[in-house]
Design an enzyme around this catalytic site. Structure first.
Site, PDB file in Angstrom:
ATOM      1  CB  SER A 141      38.408   7.639   7.487  1.00  0.00           C
ATOM      2  OG  SER A 141      37.162   7.797   6.796  1.00  0.00           O
TER       3      SER A 141
ATOM      4  CB  ILE B 219      38.914  15.756   4.582  1.00  0.00           C
ATOM      5  CG1 ILE B 219      39.273  15.593   2.708  1.00  0.00           C
ATOM      6  CG2 ILE B 219      38.758  16.659   4.936  1.00  0.00           C
ATOM      7  CD1 ILE B 219      38.712  16.200   1.538  1.00  0.00           C
TER       8      ILE B 219
ATOM      9  CB  SER C 298      32.078  18.429  -3.786  1.00  0.00           C
ATOM     10  OG  SER C 298      32.999  17.684  -5.315  1.00  0.00           O
TER      11      SER C 298
ATOM     12  CE1 TYR D 161      30.122  13.611  -2.520  1.00  0.00           C
ATOM     13  CE2 TYR D 161      30.745  14.636  -4.300  1.00  0.00           C
ATOM     14  CZ  TYR D 161      31.331  13.791  -3.298  1.00  0.00           C
ATOM     15  OH  TYR D 161      31.684  15.104  -2.586  1.00  0.00           O
TER      16      TYR D 161
ATOM     17  CE  LYS E 241      29.399  16.563  -0.968  1.00  0.00           C
ATOM     18  NZ  LYS E 241      29.298  16.827   0.565  1.00  0.00           N
TER      19      LYS E 241
ATOM     20  CB  SER F  17      39.852  11.155   1.260  1.00  0.00           C
ATOM     21  OG  SER F  17      38.675  11.509   0.222  1.00  0.00           O
TER      22      SER F  17
END
Length: 354
Positions: A75, A77, A205, A218, A222, A254
């Site tokens: 799904s 990107i 990100s 998150y 990253k 997305s």
């Protein structure tokens, strides 16, 4: 007397010419600044990447026939990467947990390209099951003989406040986003060093550079990826044929928000909100492919004002803190009020009524 008059006229003429030249120089500099500011106002990527879009290598010429392994290909990107690469003629390895969705993506790729069934391998994979990654790597090489590009795209985001979030959520984010990606890279990298060529692309990100509220775990995962791949790149100086590339997108359309971690493992996101205000996935992916074709080591991809945040964090961190705190405060306020966190940056959407 006449001679003095002539000398005065000549001196005056020279001064006038010097003034005109200086004025033209200042005007040219001012015009250049205005043009660059206008370009920046409408830019959706860093200037190096945008330069490559116009003057660099075209993905159509560089990626045709390459074997590209995409994680998180079911799904968002990852799916769009598969579709665009298929149209370019790249051979694909599609990995994610949901085999049914991978088969759907494969069918779409076959319908929209000249690829044959054998050119696309569906290889279900769980990034958390690191013990299985070696066998998956062997299956990929057995099918195609080599791997030219690994795109680390699999992962999940987060929507929860730190004070409310269980430590288990942070553990899950690091296991999936960071250690899962490291594990895949370590499986593929020896194959690339043996061949002396290859590309490892990791979808990070904007939060890998600047932290944002509601995504402490998150963002940490990253940031960890940024540190790992920046260090790895320096270790591979004896392998000039291997490119380590990191992509830092801003908000992109997305399904990542729908699958976000919340304050508890297994608790779904209450509402994902409308995604239409974000960058189109197709544009983001096209820029990524241009970056790969031109061996760009770090790509900033975002619409304004998020692109501005990249440059502020890179060159003016004091201003960046003020900018981030202003937006972050609004984001938290709207999240606590039950509104969509992403839309809350510049608007005050009304709660949906039943």
């Amino acid at each position: 007397m006449v001679q003095l008059h002539v000398k005065g006229v000549v001196r005056s003429s020279r001064q006038s010419m010097d003034f005109c030249a200086t004025s033209l120089l200042y005007f040219g500099a001012l015009l250049y600044v205005i043009v660059q500011l206008a370009r920046f106002a409408f830019a959706d990527a860093d200037f190096t990447l945008l330069w490559a879009v116009v003057f660099g290598n075209k993905p159509e010429n560089k990626l045709q026939g390459k074997v590209v392994w995409i994680t998180g290909a079911s799904s968002g990107i990852g799916e769009e990467l598969a579709c665009q690469l298929a149209r370019l003629g790249a051979r694909l390895i599609l990995s994610a947990r949901r085999e049914g969705e991978l088969e759907r993506v494969k069918r779409c790729c076959l319908e929209r390209s000249n690829l044959q069934e054998k050119d696309i391998l569906v290889l279900p994979l769980d990034l958390l099951d690191r013990g299985s990654h070696e066998a998956k790597m062997k299956s990929a090489v057995q099918h195609f003989g080599n791997i030219d590009v690994l795109i680390n795209n699999g992962g999940r985001t987060q929507r929860s406040l730190c004070l409310d979030t269980n430590v288990e959520v942070y553990q899950a984010l690091m296991d999936l986003n960071y250690l899962g990606t490291v594990s895949m890279t370590k499986q593929v990298l020896p194959h690339m060093t043996e061949r002396g060529t290859g590309v490892v692309v990791t979808i990070s990100s904007v939060v890998g550079m600047a932290g944002v509220p509601l995504a402490t775990g998150y963002s940490a995962s990253k940031h960890a990826l940024q540190g790992f791949f920046n260090s790895l790149r320096t270790e591979l100086t004896d392998y000039p044929g291997i490119t380590i590339s990191t992509v830092l997108p801003g908000p992109v359309q997305s399904q990542i928000v729908q699958n976000a971690f919340t304050e508890q493992l297994g608790k779904p996101v209450a509402t994902a909100g409308d995604q239409q205000h974000k960058m189109q996935t197709s544009r983001c992916v096209r820029l990524i492919l241009v970056g790969i074709a031109n061996q760009i080591q770090e790509m900033w991809i975002a619409q304004q004002p998020f692109l501005l945040a990249f440059y502020l964090w890179q060159y003016a961190p004091t201003w960046a803190w003020a900018f981030t705190n202003f937006l972050g405060r609004k984001r938290v306020q709207n999240f606590k009020a039950g509104l969509d966190a992403d839309l809350a940056y510049f608007t005050k959407p009304k709660p949906k009524t039943s």
